[in-house]
Every structure is written in structure tokens, then in C-alpha cells.
Design a protein around this motif. Structure first.
Motif, PDB file in Angstrom:
ATOM      1  N   GLY A 332      -6.570  -2.678   5.642  1.00 43.17           N
ATOM      2  CA  GLY A 332      -5.443  -2.694   6.167  1.00 43.17           C
ATOM      3  C   GLY A 332      -4.568  -2.452   4.950  1.00 43.17           C
ATOM      4  O   GLY A 332      -4.991  -2.447   3.915  1.00 43.17           O
ATOM      5  N   ASN A 333      -3.180  -1.629   5.202  1.00 36.30           N
ATOM      6  CA  ASN A 333      -2.650  -1.176   4.150  1.00 36.30           C
ATOM      7  C   ASN A 333      -3.208  -0.058   3.410  1.00 36.30           C
ATOM      8  O   ASN A 333      -3.004  -0.030   2.087  1.00 36.30           O
ATOM      9  CB  ASN A 333      -1.963  -2.244   3.299  1.00 36.30           C
ATOM     10  CG  ASN A 333      -0.670  -1.715   2.433  1.00 36.30           C
ATOM     11  OD1 ASN A 333      -0.112  -0.723   3.013  1.00 36.30           O
ATOM     12  ND2 ASN A 333      -0.311  -2.458   1.288  1.00 36.30           N
ATOM     13  N   ASN A 334      -3.876   0.737   3.890  1.00 37.56           N
ATOM     14  CA  ASN A 334      -4.869   1.770   3.242  1.00 37.56           C
ATOM     15  C   ASN A 334      -4.344   3.124   3.495  1.00 37.56           C
ATOM     16  O   ASN A 334      -4.851   4.038   2.839  1.00 37.56           O
ATOM     17  CB  ASN A 334      -6.208   1.639   3.601  1.00 37.56           C
ATOM     18  CG  ASN A 334      -6.497   1.781   5.158  1.00 37.56           C
ATOM     19  OD1 ASN A 334      -5.635   1.677   5.854  1.00 37.56           O
ATOM     20  ND2 ASN A 334      -7.471   2.070   5.568  1.00 37.56           N
ATOM     21  N   ASP A 335      -2.976   3.290   4.159  1.00 38.43           N
ATOM     22  CA  ASP A 335      -2.727   4.862   4.434  1.00 38.43           C
ATOM     23  C   ASP A 335      -2.155   5.553   3.139  1.00 38.43           C
ATOM     24  O   ASP A 335      -2.216   6.631   3.245  1.00 38.43           O
ATOM     25  CB  ASP A 335      -1.612   4.706   5.963  1.00 38.43           C
ATOM     26  CG  ASP A 335      -0.674   3.927   5.403  1.00 38.43           C
ATOM     27  OD1 ASP A 335      -0.617   2.806   4.504  1.00 38.43           O
ATOM     28  OD2 ASP A 335       0.567   3.885   5.771  1.00 38.43           O
ATOM     29  N   LYS A 336      -1.704   4.913   1.928  1.00 38.88           N
ATOM     30  CA  LYS A 336      -1.252   5.304   1.016  1.00 38.88           C
ATOM     31  C   LYS A 336      -2.179   5.051  -0.140  1.00 38.88           C
ATOM     32  O   LYS A 336      -1.660   5.440  -1.052  1.00 38.88           O
ATOM     33  CB  LYS A 336       0.438   4.967   0.866  1.00 38.88           C
ATOM     34  CG  LYS A 336       1.332   5.579   1.981  1.00 38.88           C
ATOM     35  CD  LYS A 336       2.542   4.977   1.495  1.00 38.88           C
ATOM     36  CE  LYS A 336       3.461   5.291   2.668  1.00 38.88           C
ATOM     37  NZ  LYS A 336       4.838   4.810   2.590  1.00 38.88           N
ATOM     38  N   LEU A 337      -3.087   4.329   0.106  1.00 38.37           N
ATOM     39  CA  LEU A 337      -3.952   4.052  -1.147  1.00 38.37           C
ATOM     40  C   LEU A 337      -4.479   5.480  -1.743  1.00 38.37           C
ATOM     41  O   LEU A 337      -4.830   6.446  -1.033  1.00 38.37           O
ATOM     42  CB  LEU A 337      -4.968   3.306  -0.533  1.00 38.37           C
ATOM     43  CG  LEU A 337      -6.080   2.513  -1.490  1.00 38.37           C
ATOM     44  CD1 LEU A 337      -5.139   1.447  -2.346  1.00 38.37           C
ATOM     45  CD2 LEU A 337      -7.200   1.775  -0.617  1.00 38.37           C
ATOM     46  N   GLN A 338      -4.792   5.454  -3.015  1.00 41.46           N
ATOM     47  CA  GLN A 338      -5.234   6.315  -3.699  1.00 41.46           C
ATOM     48  C   GLN A 338      -6.604   6.027  -4.511  1.00 41.46           C
ATOM     49  O   GLN A 338      -6.835   4.849  -4.761  1.00 41.46           O
ATOM     50  CB  GLN A 338      -4.500   6.915  -4.829  1.00 41.46           C
ATOM     51  CG  GLN A 338      -3.064   7.542  -4.135  1.00 41.46           C
ATOM     52  CD  GLN A 338      -1.879   7.764  -5.309  1.00 41.46           C
ATOM     53  OE1 GLN A 338      -2.325   8.558  -6.083  1.00 41.46           O
ATOM     54  NE2 GLN A 338      -0.838   7.588  -5.307  1.00 41.46           N
ATOM     55  N   ASP A 339      -7.313   7.040  -4.840  1.00 40.26           N
ATOM     56  CA  ASP A 339      -8.639   6.702  -5.597  1.00 40.26           C
ATOM     57  C   ASP A 339      -8.409   6.122  -6.966  1.00 40.26           C
ATOM     58  O   ASP A 339      -7.609   6.714  -7.651  1.00 40.26           O
ATOM     59  CB  ASP A 339      -9.449   7.822  -5.610  1.00 40.26           C
ATOM     60  CG  ASP A 339     -10.758   7.822  -6.395  1.00 40.26           C
ATOM     61  OD1 ASP A 339     -11.638   6.973  -5.702  1.00 40.26           O
ATOM     62  OD2 ASP A 339     -11.118   8.282  -7.261  1.00 40.26           O
ATOM     63  N   GLY A 340      -9.021   5.229  -7.393  1.00 38.21           N
ATOM     64  CA  GLY A 340      -8.768   4.367  -8.481  1.00 38.21           C
ATOM     65  C   GLY A 340      -7.933   3.328  -8.439  1.00 38.21           C
ATOM     66  O   GLY A 340      -7.587   2.828  -9.704  1.00 38.21           O
ATOM     67  N   GLN A 341      -6.878   3.196  -7.350  1.00 43.05           N
ATOM     68  CA  GLN A 341      -6.008   2.323  -7.433  1.00 43.05           C
ATOM     69  C   GLN A 341      -6.295   0.746  -7.530  1.00 43.05           C
ATOM     70  O   GLN A 341      -7.150   0.571  -6.851  1.00 43.05           O
ATOM     71  CB  GLN A 341      -4.872   2.405  -6.166  1.00 43.05           C
ATOM     72  CG  GLN A 341      -3.760   1.786  -6.248  1.00 43.05           C
ATOM     73  CD  GLN A 341      -2.836   2.538  -5.342  1.00 43.05           C
ATOM     74  OE1 GLN A 341      -2.958   3.339  -4.759  1.00 43.05           O
ATOM     75  NE2 GLN A 341      -1.258   1.770  -5.287  1.00 43.05           N
TER      76      GLN A 341
END
Length: 348
Positions: A332-341
Motif C-alpha cells: 500500500g502507498n507504493n506507487d511513488k516509492l523509490q529505492d532506498g526510501q
């Protein structure tokens, strides 16, 4: 060369090399990366589940009530008040057959019955007067019964000259025409009730034992763009030795877009197998790649990982490669997630 000229040349040479070197030593401010903000996400565990493969068999829609109309007697068709597609109600006349010979036989049987009854009545009166024997009365009684049976037979045959609709429905096939000769067993019409429908499917013998009366099965009808849930109404007890299949009938709810003869697909459960599953929302499409963000449990940050998916089962997707059971993935809420965040984790 004098000593002064030598010193001057050395100083000049030094200036040529020193000044550019000094210019190159100018300091520039260093650019620093902006740290990623912590993102609140919902996570779920990758799990192993037992899933059953889906096998499709094809079928055809047909009416639950359908009848082939034929004659029980020989004769010329004199009335045929229906056409292809006619809507008829139960009891409506479909066919009338010429009944000249049968009518004559009925009149003959009626006359014989009337005569037999008069003879029996006269003989009974004579017996009361002692002018006749019991054996004679008994013989005439049998004759009367035979005459009654002949009359009923002729009356029944006359009824066969008029064929009526056995139920309300639609004429779906019309073979006969006025003037044609009707014969016993010769097909004249076909009638179907399209209000109640079922799917007839030929199920392979390997799957037949997994289907029972009362089971609910998924029925896909592409022509009507419908997916329905049907109930198994009939299962053949034996398979055809030639095709190795057995007929199964599945009742389905009627609809305005459903027609007799339409193609259908029936979903059956195959054998079970264990596979890796995750929530479908965890998989993101990035161009031609499928990615999942896996939680680094030690550092509480997201790590992007490539995966390869398989079949989808009720909101969960099969993972063929890229993940292992026990991995924690962001769902959930992963559409704008970046690697290492960094992550603020909420369990599903």
C-alpha cells in the motif's frame, strides 16, 4: 650569460608554471544529495499457498424445457398455425392432421358399443324372468367391455389428430408444411422454453469425479459478455468410451442477452500445487518490467526488486521468480516509492 640574467629567467619560468597551478587550486562548493523523506506504507508477507489450477471445458446453451413434436398417426397436415419463431402458450394448437378414417372408426366403435349395451340390458331382463342363463349374460358383458375398449381406442386416435403445445415456448425449428404427410415418429416441429436455460458440457473423464450435482461452477458466455455462476443439475454416471467425456448439465440464470445455442466456457478446478503468492497491489509495472518493493528489515528502507508473475487468484498474484516466502513487501502507498526510501511500516 650573467648571473642576473640567469636568475631572471628562472623566476620567469617559475611564474609560468606557478600561476596556472595556483589558479587550478580554487575551491568549489560540494553538492550534497537531499535525503528521501520517510514514507508511511502498508506491508504484507510473501507466503506459500496451495492453489488449484483452472481447467476450462466448452459447452452450449440449451433450454431446460425443449421438445421435438411428431405425430402418432399417419395423415395429411391440414392446419399448421405457427411459423418459425412463433411464441406459443401451453395448450395452443400446433398441428392438425386429416381425421376422416379415424372419425369413421370412431362412429363404428360408438355404434358397436351402443348395440352391445342394448343386448346386455335385454339379456339381463330376460335372466330376471328366467328366460336367459347367467352364462349368456356373462358373455354379453365381455362383449360390451370389448366394445368400450374399441371406442376408447378410436376416441384416443382422434385426439392424436390435434397436436398442442406441451408447454409455453418458442418454435425454434419447423420442418413440416400444410399438405405434408405426417407419419408416426416423423419430426414436425421443435419447441423450446428460453426462460430456463442450462449449459451442456462434455467433461473429460479425469475431471468427472470432481463434479457433483449441486456444485457451483463459473460459466463464461463470450457472446453476451457475461460471467455467471451456475449450479450442476445433472452428471452422467458413465463416460463415452469413444470421446472419454461425459455430459454435464449446468443450470444458469436467464438474461436478455442469452440465447439457445450460444457458446460457453465452464471453469473446473484441476490438481492443487504449492506456489509463492503476494497481494496483487504489491506488483508495479515499470515499462516492460514488473517490480516489487521489499522491506529491508534491518535498515527499514525499501529495496526495489524485479519479479516475474504468473496467474492471479482472487486479489493475489503468483510469483514465479524474484521473491521468497517470508519476504516483507510493500502493498500500500507504493506507487511513488523509490529505492532506498525510509519507511514507516504498517502491517496489513
Amino acid at each position: 650569460m650573467s648571473w642576473n640574467n640567469t636568475v631572471f629567467g628562472a623566476l620567469l619560468l617559475c611564474g609560468i608554471f606557478v600561476f596556472p597551478g595556483c589558479k587550478g587550486q580554487e575551491e568549489h562548493p560540494k553538492s550534497e544529495a537531499i535525503p528521501l523523506a520517510t514514507l508511511a506504507v502498508e506491508v504484507d508477507l510473501v507466503r506459500e499457498e496451495l492453489v488449484r489450477s483452472r481447467i476450462e471445458v466448452v459447452g452450449t446453451l440449451e433450454a431446460v424445457e425443449r421438445a421435438s413434436i411428431s405425430s402418432r398417426i399417419s395423415g395429411q397436415i391440414i392446419e399448421l398455425p405457427v411459423v418459425l419463431g412463433s411464441r406459443v402458450e401451453q395448450g395452443d394448437i400446433l398441428v392438425k392432421i386429416s381425421a376422416g378414417e379415424i372419425s369413421a372408426k370412431l362412429l363404428q366403435a360408438e355404434a358397436q358399443l351402443s348395440q352391445a349395451r342394448r343386448n346386455l340390458a335385454r339379456e339381463k331382463n330376460l335372466q330376471k324372468q328366467g328366460a336367459s342363463t347367467e352364462e349368456t349374460v356373462k358373455t354379453l358383458t365381455d362383449v360390451t367391455r370389448i366394445a368400450e375398449a374399441a371406442y376408447k381406442e378410436a376416441r384416443t386416435m382422434l385426439d392424436y389428430t390435434t397436436i398442442t403445445a406441451p408447454f409455453s415456448g418458442t418454435i425454434t425449428n419447423k420442418i413440416a408444411n400444410i399438405g405434408d404427410l405426417a407419419a408416426p415418429g416423423k419430426l414436425l416441429l421443435q419447441i423450446e422454453n428460453g426462460e430456463d436455460l442450462q449449459v451442456l458440457a462434455q467433461v473429460p473423464e479425469a475431471l468427472l469425479l470432481k463434479v457433483s450435482v449441486g456444485d457451483s461452477l463459473s460459466v463464461d458466455i463470450p457472446a453476451a459478455n457475461l460471467i455467471l455462476i451456475g449450479e450442476v443439475a445433472e452428471v452422467a454416471p458413465a463416460a463415452d468410451p469413444m470421446s472419454r467425456t461425459a455430459p454435464v448439465k449446468i443450470n444458469i440464470p436467464s438474461g436478455p442477452d442469452l440465447r439457445v445455442g450460444q457458446f460457453a466456457r465452464i471453469g473446473l478446478e484441476g490438481s492443487g500445487e504449492t506456489t509463492v503468492m503476494i497481494t496483487e497491489s504489491a506488483v508495479l509495472q515499470r515499462g516492460q518490467m514488473e517490480v516489487v518493493f521489499v522491506v529491508d528489515k534491518k535498515e527499514k528502507i525499501a529495496r526495489m526488486r524485479l519479479v516475474r508473475t504468473g496467474a492471479v487468484y482472487d486479489g493475489a498474484v503468483e510469483i514465479i521468480s524474484g521473491l521468497e516466502p517470508g519476504d516483507l513487501v510493500v502493498v500500500g502507498n507504493n506507487d511513488k516509492l523509490q529505492d532506498g526510501q525510509p519507511l514507516d511500516i504498517t502491517n496489513k
